[in-house]
Design a protein around this motif. Sequence first.
Motif: not given
Length: 97
Positions: A70-96
């Motif tokens: 089950q842990s490969p899903k956890m690793v993938a989820g944590a990595m995807i969550g990290g990418v979204v969290a660290t790029s949140a400012g860039t995403i908001m600048n693109a949207v707003v």
Amino acid sequence: MSIILATAHDTYGAVLAQIGNPSPEAPPLADKIMQLVRYLTWFVLLSGILAIVYAGGRFAWEKWSGGGLQSPKMVAGAMIGGVVATSAGTIMNAVVG
């Protein structure tokens, strides 16, 4: 009718000319809000790192004990969550912006 419009234009034009152009200014407590945002950013990054470390340890345990993986899903989820969290400012600048 045109005299009324001309008088209204002159009156409101004189009032609007007195308002001026305001200079931009930081809102009250902006420094405290930015400090809170920085703390939350560090918390998100730290929780992402801990999630990847935990999932890696669980992956090793599942591999060693021969259980279901089950842990490969956890690793993938944590990595995807990290990418979204660290790029949140860039995403908001693109949207707003």
